[in-house]
Structure formats: structure tokens, C-alpha cells
Design a protein around this motif. Sequence first.
Motif, mmCIF file in Angstrom:
data_model
loop_
_atom_site.group_PDB
_atom_site.id
_atom_site.type_symbol
_atom_site.label_atom_id
_atom_site.label_comp_id
_atom_site.label_asym_id
_atom_site.label_seq_id
_atom_site.Cartn_x
_atom_site.Cartn_y
_atom_site.Cartn_z
ATOM 1 N N LEU A 1 0.593 -1.173 0.034
ATOM 2 C CA LEU A 1 0.020 -0.097 0.002
ATOM 3 C C LEU A 1 0.787 1.368 -0.120
ATOM 4 C CD1 LEU A 1 -2.688 -1.268 2.538
ATOM 5 C CD2 LEU A 1 -3.217 -0.570 0.213
ATOM 6 N N ASP A 2 1.984 1.099 0.807
ATOM 7 C CA ASP A 2 2.809 2.435 0.817
ATOM 8 C C ASP A 2 3.592 2.617 -0.410
ATOM 9 O OD1 ASP A 2 2.067 3.224 3.186
ATOM 10 O OD2 ASP A 2 3.873 2.245 4.292
ATOM 11 N N SER A 3 3.579 1.472 -1.388
ATOM 12 C CA SER A 3 4.418 1.543 -2.642
ATOM 13 C C SER A 3 3.606 2.486 -3.731
ATOM 14 C CB SER A 3 4.548 0.293 -3.243
ATOM 15 O OG SER A 3 3.535 -0.275 -3.668
ATOM 16 N N GLY A 4 2.299 2.611 -3.484
ATOM 17 C CA GLY A 4 1.284 3.447 -4.224
ATOM 18 C C GLY A 4 0.133 2.360 -4.859
ATOM 19 N N CYS A 5 0.000 1.125 -4.519
ATOM 20 C CA CYS A 5 -1.258 0.530 -4.708
ATOM 21 C C CYS A 5 -2.421 1.108 -4.084
ATOM 22 C CB CYS A 5 -1.045 -1.054 -4.810
ATOM 23 S SG CYS A 5 -1.201 -1.497 -3.197
ATOM 24 N N ASP A 6 -3.529 0.894 -4.584
ATOM 25 C CA ASP A 6 -4.719 1.404 -4.079
ATOM 26 C C ASP A 6 -5.577 0.369 -3.343
ATOM 27 O OD1 ASP A 6 -4.990 4.081 -5.367
ATOM 28 O OD2 ASP A 6 -4.307 2.807 -7.008
ATOM 29 N N HIS B 1 1.903 9.661 -3.154
ATOM 30 C CA HIS B 1 0.744 9.378 -3.707
ATOM 31 C C HIS B 1 -0.240 9.371 -2.495
ATOM 32 C CE1 HIS B 1 -2.337 7.267 -6.053
ATOM 33 N NE2 HIS B 1 -2.306 6.331 -5.341
ATOM 34 N N LYS B 2 0.223 8.763 -1.304
ATOM 35 C CA LYS B 2 -0.857 8.293 -0.213
ATOM 36 C C LYS B 2 -0.925 9.978 0.509
ATOM 37 C CE LYS B 2 -2.020 4.161 0.295
ATOM 38 N NZ LYS B 2 -1.681 3.755 -1.372
ATOM 39 N N GLU B 3 -0.117 10.850 0.574
ATOM 40 C CA GLU B 3 -0.070 12.015 1.255
ATOM 41 C C GLU B 3 -1.302 12.881 0.314
ATOM 42 O OE1 GLU B 3 4.427 12.561 2.842
ATOM 43 O OE2 GLU B 3 3.968 13.529 0.729
ATOM 44 N N TYR B 4 -1.115 12.664 -1.072
ATOM 45 C CA TYR B 4 -1.957 13.212 -1.953
ATOM 46 C C TYR B 4 -3.289 12.777 -1.916
ATOM 47 C CZ TYR B 4 -4.574 14.611 -6.284
ATOM 48 O OH TYR B 4 -5.572 14.729 -7.352
ATOM 49 N N GLN B 5 -3.515 11.549 -1.403
ATOM 50 C CA GLN B 5 -4.979 10.931 -1.385
ATOM 51 C C GLN B 5 -5.576 11.362 -0.028
ATOM 52 O OE1 GLN B 5 -3.831 6.708 -1.953
ATOM 53 N NE2 GLN B 5 -5.574 6.487 -3.376
ATOM 54 N N VAL C 1 -5.491 -4.180 8.001
ATOM 55 C CA VAL C 1 -5.711 -4.522 9.427
ATOM 56 C C VAL C 1 -4.451 -4.426 10.318
ATOM 57 C CG1 VAL C 1 -7.314 -6.610 8.747
ATOM 58 C CG2 VAL C 1 -4.727 -6.993 8.793
ATOM 59 N N GLY C 2 -4.639 -4.175 11.373
ATOM 60 C CA GLY C 2 -3.573 -4.312 12.415
ATOM 61 C C GLY C 2 -3.375 -2.557 12.569
ATOM 62 N N GLU C 3 -2.088 -2.202 13.041
ATOM 63 C CA GLU C 3 -1.660 -0.976 13.472
ATOM 64 C C GLU C 3 -1.924 0.069 12.551
ATOM 65 O OE1 GLU C 3 2.211 -0.872 14.961
ATOM 66 O OE2 GLU C 3 2.279 -3.107 14.850
ATOM 67 N N SER C 4 -2.372 1.095 13.132
ATOM 68 C CA SER C 4 -2.657 2.496 12.225
ATOM 69 C C SER C 4 -1.605 3.405 12.255
ATOM 70 C CB SER C 4 -4.053 3.171 12.638
ATOM 71 O OG SER C 4 -3.904 3.553 13.915
ATOM 72 N N ARG C 5 -0.473 3.139 12.644
ATOM 73 C CA ARG C 5 0.715 3.775 12.552
ATOM 74 C C ARG C 5 1.022 4.324 11.224
ATOM 75 N NH1 ARG C 5 3.205 0.394 16.553
ATOM 76 N NH2 ARG C 5 4.382 -0.651 14.918
ATOM 77 N N ASP D 1 -0.469 7.690 11.085
ATOM 78 C CA ASP D 1 -0.010 8.778 11.686
ATOM 79 C C ASP D 1 1.260 9.205 11.051
ATOM 80 O OD1 ASP D 1 -1.963 8.405 13.791
ATOM 81 O OD2 ASP D 1 -0.777 6.779 14.778
ATOM 82 N N VAL D 2 2.099 8.396 10.406
ATOM 83 C CA VAL D 2 3.066 8.732 9.761
ATOM 84 C C VAL D 2 2.729 9.383 8.591
ATOM 85 C CG1 VAL D 2 5.116 8.066 8.376
ATOM 86 C CG2 VAL D 2 4.564 6.711 10.574
ATOM 87 N N HIS D 3 1.888 9.476 7.829
ATOM 88 C CA HIS D 3 1.563 10.241 6.624
ATOM 89 C C HIS D 3 0.860 11.451 7.006
ATOM 90 C CE1 HIS D 3 2.333 6.352 4.662
ATOM 91 N NE2 HIS D 3 2.523 6.906 3.496
ATOM 92 N N ILE D 4 0.156 11.552 8.110
ATOM 93 C CA ILE D 4 -0.555 12.714 8.381
ATOM 94 C C ILE D 4 0.720 13.613 9.006
ATOM 95 C CG2 ILE D 4 -1.628 13.833 10.368
ATOM 96 C CD1 ILE D 4 -3.514 12.827 8.191
ATOM 97 N N ARG D 5 1.747 13.283 9.709
ATOM 98 C CA ARG D 5 3.149 13.926 9.963
ATOM 99 C C ARG D 5 3.595 14.439 8.933
ATOM 100 N NH1 ARG D 5 3.717 10.303 14.190
ATOM 101 N NH2 ARG D 5 5.354 9.267 13.145
ATOM 102 N N SER D 6 3.960 13.643 7.890
ATOM 103 C CA SER D 6 4.685 14.165 6.745
ATOM 104 C C SER D 6 3.870 15.185 5.871
ATOM 105 C CB SER D 6 4.994 12.940 5.909
ATOM 106 O OG SER D 6 3.817 12.398 5.224
ATOM 107 N N LEU D 7 2.395 14.965 5.808
ATOM 108 C CA LEU D 7 1.688 15.806 5.247
ATOM 109 C C LEU D 7 1.842 17.229 5.764
ATOM 110 C CD1 LEU D 7 -0.134 16.533 2.889
ATOM 111 C CD2 LEU D 7 -2.132 15.290 4.151
#
Length: 226
Positions: free
Chosen positions: A93-98, A153-157, A185-189, A192-198
Motif C-alpha cells: 500500500l505504501d508503494s502506491g497501490c490502491d 501518492h498517499k499524502e495526496y490521497q 488490518v493491524g496498527e494504524s501507525r 499517523d506517519v503520513h499525517i505527520r509528513s503531510l
Amino acid sequence: MNERVFVIEDDENIQEIVKLALESSGYEITLFDNAIDAIVAIHENPPDLAIFDIMLPELDGISAIKKIRETNTSMPIMVLSAKDREIDKVRGLDSGCDDYMTKPFGVLELSARVRSLLRRTKKTVKVLETPTLKIDKAKHIVLLNDKRLELTHKEYQLLVYLVENRDRVVEREELLNSIWGYDFVGESRALDVHIRSLRAKLNDDGSKYIKTIRSVGYRYIEDKQE
């Protein structure tokens, strides 16, 4: 014209199952047994959606998706892989897949996920504007005070989703489901990481653009300020 789907998979049996399932739903399917040929074809004439295996010869699916996202951030991409650990899904998912779907899989669920991804991209393209932001959804360009922001990609989304829903608080689970996929599933970190970077790219300390609503989620607040 039928919607075009590229399937990048080196297992002939899986190729045939995916091809039959999606052709029966009316999609035009093109098969590739390696990522290098698929990248060339995507660059020349992007399909409506691409489905990547991860374990591919010469170039793996994750590296291929990262390469594609350097120039194409709008084409929906699904991963279909036997790698089912949480860390594998996060990397995908972090690589850019949807979306990320694991093998073995059901053909009805596969078809449903493809329909869902294609529906998302059919939403009316428009320009989103706030007092300081301008988001051109057709070109995937974000301007902050007329200066272009370089977002992943994820920051933009995330930014688009929050701005589009700025009339309400968006719950964390909703963001995870909408941006990372409903089987995340699992951790939502990761969120948090993407919100911080955005926020860092917006020069936001949490009081200018994206406000944390404790124990609930986030809200875009720029145009709510006095």
C-alpha cells in the motif's frame, strides 16, 4: 468501449483464472508475465486499472509500482499476492497501490474490488480550492499559496479526502478504509506517519490545516478559521 485491465502475473493458472473472471464481467484483459513489459505498455497507453503480483521475474511488483507512480499517480493499481503478512500489505500500500488482495482469492470478491476501484476513478474531476490551497485533480497538482507541493501518492490521497470532507470530522477508520483499503488490518501507525509528513509539507503544527480530533480522527480546518 470496455474498460481495459492489465494483469501482471507469471503464474499461467492464476492468469487464466483472473482473465476468465474479469472478462465475464465485461473487461478487456491484457496479460503480462513480467513487470518490465507491463511498465512499457502502461507508459505508452495506460489501462483503466492494473493488477500486479509481487513475486515477478526480473523486477518485483512493489518496485514496478513505485516506478509507475513516478509518472502516473492516477491509474488505479491492485496487488494480488500470496504474501499475506501485515508488513507485506503495508509495503504494498505504501508503494502506491490502491488495494491489496491475497491469494487464494474468490473471483466474485476480485470482480467486486475491481468495480470499486474503477468507480472511484470515475468521480467527476474538479479543482478543489481553499483560501491557500488549490488541488487540480485532473493533473494531480497541489498548490499552496501558488507554490507546488511535492506529495507522495498517499499524502495526496489523504489531503484530497480531507479537503473533500472538510464539512465534518473524518474518523481514523474511515481514512484507513478509504486510502489503504477495506482489508487493511493491524496498527494504524501508517496513517499517523503520513499525517505527520503531510503536515510538515503544509508547514502545519496541527492548528492551521489538519486538526486532530482526539480519539476520533481528523478534520480539515483552514477555511473554518476566523
